[in-house]
Design an enzyme around this catalytic site. Structure first.
Site, short mmCIF file in Angstrom:
data_model
loop_
_atom_site.label_atom_id
_atom_site.label_comp_id
_atom_site.label_asym_id
_atom_site.label_seq_id
_atom_site.Cartn_x
_atom_site.Cartn_y
_atom_site.Cartn_z
N ASP A 140 0.84 -1.20 0.00
CA ASP A 140 0.00 0.00 0.00
C ASP A 140 0.87 1.26 0.00
OD1 ASP A 140 -2.28 1.51 0.02
OD2 ASP A 140 -2.76 1.17 2.14
N GLY A 163 0.15 5.43 -4.43
CA GLY A 163 -0.43 6.71 -4.81
C GLY A 163 0.15 7.85 -4.00
N ASN A 178 -10.50 -2.77 -6.31
CA ASN A 178 -9.68 -1.87 -7.13
C ASN A 178 -10.27 -1.64 -8.54
OD1 ASN A 178 -6.43 -2.97 -5.85
ND2 ASN A 178 -7.73 -1.27 -5.18
N TRP A 179 -11.19 -2.51 -8.97
CA TRP A 179 -11.84 -2.28 -10.27
C TRP A 179 -12.57 -0.95 -10.30
CZ3 TRP A 179 -10.11 -4.89 -14.15
CH2 TRP A 179 -9.75 -6.23 -14.02
N ARG A 199 -11.47 1.87 -9.36
CA ARG A 199 -10.56 3.03 -9.55
C ARG A 199 -10.74 3.61 -10.96
NH1 ARG A 199 -5.03 2.47 -6.18
NH2 ARG A 199 -6.06 1.92 -4.23
N ARG A 250 1.79 -5.00 6.20
CA ARG A 250 1.09 -3.95 5.46
C ARG A 250 1.91 -2.68 5.51
NH1 ARG A 250 -5.09 -2.46 4.56
NH2 ARG A 250 -4.71 -0.76 3.13
N ARG A 264 -5.28 -1.71 8.62
CA ARG A 264 -6.49 -2.44 8.19
C ARG A 264 -6.10 -3.75 7.53
NH1 ARG A 264 -7.87 2.73 6.39
NH2 ARG A 264 -6.93 2.40 4.36
C1 FPP Z 1 -1.81 0.22 -3.28
O1 FPP Z 1 -1.36 1.54 -3.36
C2 FPP Z 1 -1.30 -0.56 -4.38
C3 FPP Z 1 -2.06 -1.11 -5.35
C4 FPP Z 1 -3.51 -0.95 -5.41
C5 FPP Z 1 -1.47 -1.87 -6.45
C6 FPP Z 1 -0.23 -2.64 -6.14
C7 FPP Z 1 0.47 -2.84 -7.42
C8 FPP Z 1 1.80 -2.83 -7.60
C9 FPP Z 1 2.76 -2.75 -6.51
C10 FPP Z 1 2.40 -2.90 -8.97
C11 FPP Z 1 1.96 -4.04 -9.83
C12 FPP Z 1 2.12 -5.35 -9.17
C13 FPP Z 1 2.80 -6.41 -9.69
C14 FPP Z 1 2.80 -7.69 -8.96
C15 FPP Z 1 3.57 -6.33 -10.93
P1 FPP Z 1 -2.45 2.68 -3.51
O2 FPP Z 1 -2.56 3.01 -4.96
O3 FPP Z 1 -3.72 2.29 -2.85
O4 FPP Z 1 -1.74 3.84 -2.71
P2 FPP Z 1 -2.45 4.99 -1.88
O5 FPP Z 1 -3.19 4.33 -0.76
O6 FPP Z 1 -1.29 5.80 -1.42
O7 FPP Z 1 -3.34 5.73 -2.83
#
Ligand code: FPP
Length: 250
Positions: free
Chosen positions: A20, A23, A68-69, A71, A188, A194
């Protein structure tokens, strides 16, 4: 990779990671969110290599949740494309390191090209026994449990299983993780405290390590720190400290 030298004593058999903070990592640098995901892939490579080198038999990464779909479409598209590229580029390394790839989640919802590369990579690595790398894709713990319940209900309706024969072991054998040990350690990143629908059934007795580090900054040092913290935990599985062999409280 440099030698890990001071490997912690009690290694978990199965480490699962909620990656996590991609972003926020990007936002802190004034970059678009997808740049955080790109750097997140680099952290994935580091952790896979580190776990393999340490001899951890099972590593599970939560790469894309069912939720996540929801987003923005361009972000979802970038994540799918990064995943496709990762699987294509890492196959030689997976073969070299003896890594077997598995997937958990409702993969029927993934785009066709992703499903193709996944199935090619899983077939190509099926005989590897060095480490099982499992990706959570279109994964959600409740959804997984419901799918297992539906499959068992269908068997019961068809008369191939008695309802009373559905034990914890039988139920677990119908989950996406069938045949895998439960995670000992769930990490995490990004400071969120969470579980986010990750391995709900399987983590019944997992130890959790939460770190403030954002996923793209999570490297070898942070992974070893989490393993060290795990090695200091006393797992009691509902027993008393005395029964479980924990040191007496001070
Ligand atoms: C959470 O960060 C991360 C994800 C939803 C995607 C995880 C994907 C990768 C690490 C790259 C692709 C994976 C592989 C296995 C090649 P967030 O976007 O929710 O971050 P935020 O909470 O700061 O917005």
């Amino acid at each position: 990779m440099a030698s890990l030298g001071s490997a912690p004593p009690a290694l978990p058999r199965h480490v699962a990671v909620i990656m996590d903070g991609n972003g926020r990592w990007a936002a802190l640098r004034g970059l678009p969110r997808v740049e955080g995901h790109r750097m997140g892939v680099r952290a994935v490579r580091t952790v896979v290599e580190c776990a393999r080198e340490l001899g951890i038999p099972f590593l599970t990464l939560y790469a894309f949740s069912l939720e996540n779909w929801g987003r923005p479409e361009p972000e979802v598209r970038t994540l799918m494309s990064l995943l496709q590229k990762f699987l294509r580029s890492e196959l030689p390394e997976m073969l070299r390191q003896g890594i077997r790839l598995r997937v958990i989640g409702d993969t029927s919802t993934l785009p066709l090209p992703v499903r193709h590369v996944l199935s090619r990579t899983m077939s190509a690595t099926a005989g590897n026994s060095g480490m099982t790398l499992t990706l959570g894709l279109s994964y959600a713990g409740r959804n997984e449990i419901v799918r297992a319940a539906q499959a068992l209900a269908a068997d019961a309706a068809a008369g191939t299983i008695r309802p009373g024969a559905v034990t914890e072991e039988v139920f677990a054998s119908r989950l996406d993780t069938a045949g895998m040990p439960d995670p000992d350690l769930v990490i995490r990143t990004s400071g969120e405290l969470r579980v986010s629908n990750f391995l709900l059934w399987q983590s019944a007795y997992a130890e959790y390590v939460f770190t403030d580090v954002l996923w793209p900054d999570f490297g070898k040092t942070e992974f070893l720190l989490a393993l060290e913290e795990f090695s200091r935990r006393h797992r009691r599985y509902g027993l008393t400290g005395e029964q479980a062999g924990s040191p007496p409280a001070k």
